[in-house]
Design a protein around this motif. Structure first.
Motif, PDB file in Angstrom:
ATOM      1  N   THR A 116     -87.845   5.661  39.287  1.00 52.13           N
ATOM      2  CA  THR A 116     -87.813   5.242  37.883  1.00 52.13           C
ATOM      3  C   THR A 116     -86.374   4.950  37.457  1.00 52.13           C
ATOM      4  O   THR A 116     -85.408   5.381  38.102  1.00 52.13           O
ATOM      5  N   VAL A 117     -86.226   4.236  36.345  1.00 49.38           N
ATOM      6  CA  VAL A 117     -84.894   3.949  35.798  1.00 49.38           C
ATOM      7  C   VAL A 117     -84.216   5.249  35.369  1.00 49.38           C
ATOM      8  O   VAL A 117     -83.022   5.455  35.600  1.00 49.38           O
ATOM      9  N   LYS A 118     -84.994   6.145  34.760  1.00 45.35           N
ATOM     10  CA  LYS A 118     -84.455   7.433  34.334  1.00 45.35           C
ATOM     11  C   LYS A 118     -83.967   8.245  35.534  1.00 45.35           C
ATOM     12  O   LYS A 118     -82.930   8.908  35.479  1.00 45.35           O
ATOM     13  N   GLY A 119     -84.727   8.192  36.629  1.00 45.13           N
ATOM     14  CA  GLY A 119     -84.336   8.904  37.841  1.00 45.13           C
ATOM     15  C   GLY A 119     -83.041   8.364  38.423  1.00 45.13           C
ATOM     16  O   GLY A 119     -82.186   9.124  38.900  1.00 45.13           O
ATOM     17  N   GLU A 120     -82.878   7.034  38.371  1.00 46.43           N
ATOM     18  CA  GLU A 120     -81.647   6.409  38.866  1.00 46.43           C
ATOM     19  C   GLU A 120     -80.445   6.878  38.053  1.00 46.43           C
ATOM     20  O   GLU A 120     -79.362   7.143  38.599  1.00 46.43           O
ATOM     21  N   LYS A 121     -80.652   7.013  36.740  1.00 44.97           N
ATOM     22  CA  LYS A 121     -79.565   7.507  35.882  1.00 44.97           C
ATOM     23  C   LYS A 121     -79.218   8.962  36.214  1.00 44.97           C
ATOM     24  O   LYS A 121     -78.047   9.349  36.193  1.00 44.97           O
ATOM     25  N   ARG A 122     -80.240   9.758  36.523  1.00 42.82           N
ATOM     26  CA  ARG A 122     -79.999  11.159  36.886  1.00 42.82           C
ATOM     27  C   ARG A 122     -79.193  11.257  38.178  1.00 42.82           C
ATOM     28  O   ARG A 122     -78.343  12.146  38.333  1.00 42.82           O
ATOM     29  N   LEU A 123     -79.471  10.357  39.122  1.00 43.83           N
ATOM     30  CA  LEU A 123     -78.711  10.344  40.375  1.00 43.83           C
ATOM     31  C   LEU A 123     -77.234  10.083  40.096  1.00 43.83           C
ATOM     32  O   LEU A 123     -76.348  10.777  40.628  1.00 43.83           O
ATOM     33  N   LYS A 124     -76.960   9.085  39.254  1.00 39.99           N
ATOM     34  CA  LYS A 124     -75.566   8.780  38.895  1.00 39.99           C
ATOM     35  C   LYS A 124     -74.926   9.973  38.174  1.00 39.99           C
ATOM     36  O   LYS A 124     -73.745  10.280  38.392  1.00 39.99           O
ATOM     37  N   GLN A 125     -75.718  10.652  37.327  1.00 34.60           N
ATOM     38  CA  GLN A 125     -75.209  11.800  36.582  1.00 34.60           C
ATOM     39  C   GLN A 125     -74.836  12.939  37.538  1.00 34.60           C
ATOM     40  O   GLN A 125     -73.794  13.576  37.381  1.00 34.60           O
ATOM     41  N   ILE A 126     -75.686  13.189  38.537  1.00 33.96           N
ATOM     42  CA  ILE A 126     -75.416  14.256  39.511  1.00 33.96           C
ATOM     43  C   ILE A 126     -74.136  13.964  40.286  1.00 33.96           C
ATOM     44  O   ILE A 126     -73.287  14.849  40.475  1.00 33.96           O
ATOM     45  N   LEU A 127     -73.979  12.722  40.716  1.00 29.16           N
ATOM     46  CA  LEU A 127     -72.767  12.353  41.460  1.00 29.16           C
ATOM     47  C   LEU A 127     -71.531  12.522  40.591  1.00 29.16           C
ATOM     48  O   LEU A 127     -70.473  12.977  41.057  1.00 29.16           O
ATOM     49  N   ALA A 128     -71.664  12.169  39.295  1.00 30.67           N
ATOM     50  CA  ALA A 128     -70.527  12.309  38.374  1.00 30.67           C
ATOM     51  C   ALA A 128     -70.190  13.778  38.131  1.00 30.67           C
ATOM     52  O   ALA A 128     -69.013  14.166  38.118  1.00 30.67           O
ATOM     53  N   GLU A 129     -71.218  14.617  37.950  1.00 36.23           N
ATOM     54  CA  GLU A 129     -70.991  16.044  37.708  1.00 36.23           C
ATOM     55  C   GLU A 129     -70.353  16.728  38.914  1.00 36.23           C
ATOM     56  O   GLU A 129     -69.629  17.718  38.776  1.00 36.23           O
ATOM     57  N   MET A 130     -70.640  16.220  40.088  1.00 40.43           N
ATOM     58  CA  MET A 130     -70.027  16.785  41.297  1.00 40.43           C
ATOM     59  C   MET A 130     -68.599  16.289  41.490  1.00 40.43           C
ATOM     60  O   MET A 130     -67.882  16.762  42.379  1.00 40.43           O
ATOM     61  N   GLY A 131     -68.207  15.310  40.692  1.00 44.07           N
ATOM     62  CA  GLY A 131     -66.872  14.732  40.862  1.00 44.07           C
ATOM     63  C   GLY A 131     -66.786  13.859  42.095  1.00 44.07           C
ATOM     64  O   GLY A 131     -65.718  13.735  42.711  1.00 44.07           O
ATOM     65  N   LEU A 132     -67.908  13.252  42.459  1.00 39.16           N
ATOM     66  CA  LEU A 132     -67.965  12.409  43.662  1.00 39.16           C
ATOM     67  C   LEU A 132     -67.958  10.943  43.224  1.00 39.16           C
ATOM     68  O   LEU A 132     -68.955  10.446  42.685  1.00 39.16           O
ATOM     69  N   PRO A 133     -66.859  10.235  43.394  1.00 35.66           N
ATOM     70  CA  PRO A 133     -66.797   8.824  42.977  1.00 35.66           C
ATOM     71  C   PRO A 133     -67.847   7.973  43.710  1.00 35.66           C
ATOM     72  O   PRO A 133     -68.201   8.272  44.862  1.00 35.66           O
ATOM     73  N   LEU A 134     -68.328   6.923  43.052  1.00 35.77           N
ATOM     74  CA  LEU A 134     -69.328   6.051  43.682  1.00 35.77           C
ATOM     75  C   LEU A 134     -68.792   5.441  44.975  1.00 35.77           C
ATOM     76  O   LEU A 134     -69.537   5.245  45.928  1.00 35.77           O
ATOM     77  N   SER A 135     -67.495   5.147  44.990  1.00 35.85           N
ATOM     78  CA  SER A 135     -66.907   4.544  46.198  1.00 35.85           C
ATOM     79  C   SER A 135     -67.006   5.498  47.388  1.00 35.85           C
ATOM     80  O   SER A 135     -67.213   5.068  48.529  1.00 35.85           O
ATOM     81  N   GLU A 136     -66.884   6.821  47.122  1.00 34.43           N
ATOM     82  CA  GLU A 136     -67.012   7.804  48.195  1.00 34.43           C
ATOM     83  C   GLU A 136     -68.475   8.022  48.578  1.00 34.43           C
ATOM     84  O   GLU A 136     -68.802   8.158  49.763  1.00 34.43           O
ATOM     85  N   SER A 137     -69.363   8.068  47.576  1.00 33.13           N
ATOM     86  CA  SER A 137     -70.780   8.325  47.862  1.00 33.13           C
ATOM     87  C   SER A 137     -71.460   7.165  48.564  1.00 33.13           C
ATOM     88  O   SER A 137     -72.541   7.331  49.119  1.00 33.13           O
ATOM     89  N   ARG A 138     -70.830   5.981  48.534  1.00 37.15           N
ATOM     90  CA  ARG A 138     -71.445   4.785  49.138  1.00 37.15           C
ATOM     91  C   ARG A 138     -70.824   4.419  50.485  1.00 37.15           C
ATOM     92  O   ARG A 138     -71.116   3.352  51.028  1.00 37.15           O
ATOM     93  N   GLN A 139     -69.972   5.275  51.007  1.00 31.46           N
ATOM     94  CA  GLN A 139     -69.491   5.046  52.366  1.00 31.46           C
ATOM     95  C   GLN A 139     -69.993   6.155  53.279  1.00 31.46           C
ATOM     96  O   GLN A 139     -70.468   7.187  52.815  1.00 31.46           O
ATOM     97  N   MET A 140     -69.939   5.914  54.567  1.00 32.72           N
ATOM     98  CA  MET A 140     -70.495   6.857  55.525  1.00 32.72           C
ATOM     99  C   MET A 140     -69.872   8.233  55.344  1.00 32.72           C
ATOM    100  O   MET A 140     -68.685   8.359  55.042  1.00 32.72           O
ATOM    101  N   TYR A 141     -70.687   9.242  55.550  1.00 36.76           N
ATOM    102  CA  TYR A 141     -70.263  10.631  55.316  1.00 36.76           C
ATOM    103  C   TYR A 141     -69.000  10.978  56.098  1.00 36.76           C
ATOM    104  O   TYR A 141     -68.082  11.609  55.560  1.00 36.76           O
ATOM    105  N   HIS A 142     -68.939  10.555  57.367  1.00 38.90           N
ATOM    106  CA  HIS A 142     -67.780  10.912  58.197  1.00 38.90           C
ATOM    107  C   HIS A 142     -66.507  10.187  57.768  1.00 38.90           C
ATOM    108  O   HIS A 142     -65.401  10.544  58.191  1.00 38.90           O
ATOM    109  N   SER A 143     -66.650   9.157  56.909  1.00 39.08           N
ATOM    110  CA  SER A 143     -65.483   8.418  56.413  1.00 39.08           C
ATOM    111  C   SER A 143     -65.023   8.900  55.043  1.00 39.08           C
ATOM    112  O   SER A 143     -64.034   8.396  54.508  1.00 39.08           O
ATOM    113  N   MET A 144     -65.760   9.841  54.457  1.00 29.31           N
ATOM    114  CA  MET A 144     -65.404  10.361  53.141  1.00 29.31           C
ATOM    115  C   MET A 144     -64.114  11.173  53.190  1.00 29.31           C
ATOM    116  O   MET A 144     -63.668  11.605  54.262  1.00 29.31           O
TER     117      MET A 144
END
Length: 579
Positions: free
Chosen positions: A318-346
């Motif tokens: 859902t659209v609401k669920g997509e917003k919650r995903l972005k909110q969780i990443l923001a609350e963790m302090g994880l930038p989108l640029s980091e969350s969208r690259q391979m884990y071993h490259s973070m």
């Protein structure tokens, strides 16, 4: 009958001659076969290993391979079937069966000559007693004949003969009544015993027990056993308490094996330097991990979005669920640029903090039970693998339609994937698994948007329409079961009615468009703490009460095949039966 001693009652018998091993197409069975293969090779025992997917293939393979074979091992196949009745073997052939499919066929349980069951009976299996199911016909006939009078005495008067005749008639009536009562009780006992299908202990960990008792265990063998247990947990085939008991036992083995491996490596390094990333530097560690699929080999954003647990909990379709995903990443302090690259490259610091951040977020975002006890395989400084990574890779490799190989080729590739020398197959399987999970999420998203998960009274159903994108992949039973489980949880999460939590789901997809057949799978309600399915018995009753040609050829009784034209009638009959 059940084998009490795996070494004396099983291995010492089969290791003397050529062995035929028939293995089902599932992760647990392949891991068990790999362990058994390792043991046989260690002792130079001749064997033939053949994969079988259905009862028909089992019969065909047996006829082709039975020449010169006296011992046959069945792994995750045949336990819930009357093997002697189906295969009609010679009297000197013995079958050894380890099958996690339950319940075990009652004829296999009480066969004292040709069937040997390797797993011990479980506490909640409730196997009926022998006398309650089997009755000696000859003894009952002898009892009835023993009442025949001796008419050689001509002095008996007519009255005495009539009294004897009446007594015989009364005895015969009593015995017929006892017989009817016994048959009614037997029918009820068998129905109660076979009413639900479920999974027992992992066959892979049972084979590891054999390796341990034979002193053939190693880090690799233990790891294969762990993968079998993990597969059962991830896909809800076992209850949490059983899983916790297994990992407690596995923990003891890890402490013993890995400690001896370290001591062995230290002795070698004292005389000759060994590189720290050498392939012999293996160890397994028990760690709490996240229910995020393949996140160490994927991007964090993709793993959260396409893992069934987080997708359902956050309603990410859902659209609401997509917003919650972005909110969780923001609350963790994880930038989108980091969350969208391979884990071993973070960033290294973000990687170290990721587990703790996700664990903290789980309490505030309806992600309870996000963590679970798992196992990690370390090999020097190389990429570490979680046991679940192997499970997803093996399932994707088994799926033959993705890369055009035959089912048999996929089976042997999946078995090879377990070897450390074939790491390329493991990595290729992980990449395919990502594609499978991505496609499955999008299919569920489309099905919910188009309201294709339909309520039919006592159950939901989902039909994967032929011609939709990548629909051909769901002709594979394992992938269709995964899709059905995802669909049921997503539908329940989307529904506002509490009663819908207690409903099961049936999913169907085209099996063979040329033959116009489809496959049907049944998933029990998500409220079941012990995952037991009644669909096997329900399918059987529909087959008996209708003229529909229903094939229950798979070893899992909750999977059936029917003609596509019969599917509406089948659903109607099932609705009437379960209402």
């Amino acid at each position: 009958m059940f084998v009490d001693d795996l070494v004396k009652g099983f291995y010492d018998v089969v290791s003397k001659n050529k062995v035929l091993i028939l293995v089902n197409y599932d992760v647990d069975a392949i891991c068990a076969a790999k362990i058994f293969q390792y043991i046989l090779r260690f002792d130079n025992v001749v064997y033939v290993l053949v994969p079988v997917k259905t009862t028909t293939e089992l019969k065909k393979t047996y006829e082709e391979q039975k020449a010169g074979v006296k011992h046959i091992v069945l792994i995750n196949c045949g336990g819930s079937l009357d093997i002697i009745d189906i295969l009609e073997p010679e009297e000197d052939i013995i079958f050894f069966i380890t099958d996690s499919h339950k319940p075990t066929d009652i004829c296999n349980v009480y066969s004292s000559s040709q069937i040997r069951l390797l797993a011990t009976p479980e506490e909640d299996e409730k196997i009926p007693e022998f006398d309650e199911i089997f009755r000696d016909e000859e003894s009952s006939e002898d009892d009835s004949n023993s009442d025949e009078p001796n008419d050689d005495s001509n002095n008996d008067n007519i009255e005495k003969r009539q009294n004897r005749r009446r007594m015989r008639q009364q005895n015969a009536f009593i015995k017929r009544k006892e017989r009817r009562n016994w048959e009614e009780k037997r029918k009820k006992l068998l129905f109660d015993y076979t009413q639900f299908s479920y999974y027992g202990r992992s066959s892979a960990i049972l084979m590891y027990d054999l390796a341990w008792k034979l002193h053939r265990e190693s880090v690799d063998v233990l790891w294969w056993g762990i993968i079998g247990v993990t597969e059962q947990f991830i896909f809800g085939k076992t209850e949490n308490m059983r899983y916790l008991k297994e990992i407690e036992l596995i923990g003891d083995h890890i402490g013993r094996i890995c400690e001896s491996t370290i001591i062995h490596n230290n002795l070698n390094s004292a005389s000759q330097p060994v590189p720290s990333n050498d392939t012999t530097n293996l160890r397994i560690e028990s760690e709490k991990d996240l229910l995020l699929a393949l996140y160490r080999h994927w991007t964090i954003e993709s793993s959260i979005r396409f893992s069934m647990f987080t997708a359902v909990s956050l309603k990410l379709w859902t659209v609401k669920g997509e917003k919650r995903l972005k909110q969780i990443l923001a609350e963790m302090g994880l930038p989108l640029s980091e969350s969208r690259q391979m884990y071993h490259s973070m960033d290294l610091n973000l990687r170290k903090q990721f587990f703790g951040m996700m664990e903290k977020m789980s309490n505030t975002h309806n992600l309870l039970n996000l963590t679970y006890p798992s196992f990690i395989l370390y090999q020097g400084f190389k990429t570490r693998y979680q046991s679940a990574d192997y499970v997803y890779s093996m399932i994707a490799t088994l799926e033959s339609n993705i890369h055009g190989n035959s089912s048999t080729e996929c089976f042997y590739n999946t078995m090879d994937l377990l070897s450390r020398s074939k790491k390329n197959l493991l990595d290729e399987g992980i990449e395919r698994a990502k594609w499978v999970l991505t496609n499955m999420f999008r299919h569920i998203q489309a099905a919910l948007d188009m309201k294709q998960v339909i309520l039919a009274g006592p159950f939901y159903y989902l039909i994967v329409q032929e011609g939709t994108l990548n629909s051909q992949h769901y002709s594979n039973p394992q992938l269709l079961v995964m899709l059905a489980s995802f669909a049921l949880r997503a539908q329940v999460a989307s529904s506002n009615k509490n009663k819908n939590v207690r409903l099961p789901l049936i999913a169907s997809a085209v099996l063979d468009s040329a033959k116009e057949t489809c496959i049907v799978v049944g998933i029990p309600p998500i409220t079941e703490s012990l995952p037991r399915s009644f669909f096997g018995k329900a399918f059987e009753q529909v087959a008996n009460k209708t003229s529909i040609d229903i094939s229950l050829d798979y070893f899992d009784s909750s999977i059936a095949t029917i003609q596509i034209k019969d599917r509406p009638t089948f659903f109607d009959a099932l609705t009437a039966l379960l209402s």
